[in-house]
Scaffold this motif. Structure first.
Motif: not given
Length: 109
Positions: A18, A22, A74
């Motif tokens: 994640i 990102w 998430s």
């Protein structure tokens, strides 16, 4: 101890995947540059290695269960990092996914 190790590995994998996604998002969509993208690519690669450390030898089972961790992670990342406010359906969906993780990984066989 095996369940605790497995859960810790899922959390580390989620942070790597994640976080890596990102960073790529920030580099591309927020125009922060190639260093952000490169850091994201490295983190995404680390995610792949972390998954191999799971005690269960079945790739399909681990990846399927990790999907539930990814969903919940998430949403948590969005809350902590981006100020996202999940609604009750987001939370219910994440709980359902985490129940799926428990059934897939930790049910007696």
């Amino acid at each position: 101890m095996t369940v605790a190790r497995s859960l810790l590995l899922f959390v580390v994998a989620a942070l790597a995947e994640i976080g890596g996604a990102w960073l790529v998002w920030q580099g591309v969509r927020e125009h922060r540059g190639l260093l952000w993208v490169g850091a994201g690519i490295i983190a995404l690669g680390l995610y792949g290695f972390v998954a191999t450390l799971q005690p269960d030898a079945n790739f399909g089972r681990i990846l399927a269960a990790y999907g539930g961790v990814f969903v919940a992670g998430s949403l948590a990342w969005g809350m902590l990092v981006d100020g996202f406010r999940p609604d009750r359906w987001d939370v219910i969906g994440a709980v359902v996914c985490l129940i799926g993780v428990a059934v897939i990984m930790y049910a007696p066989r």
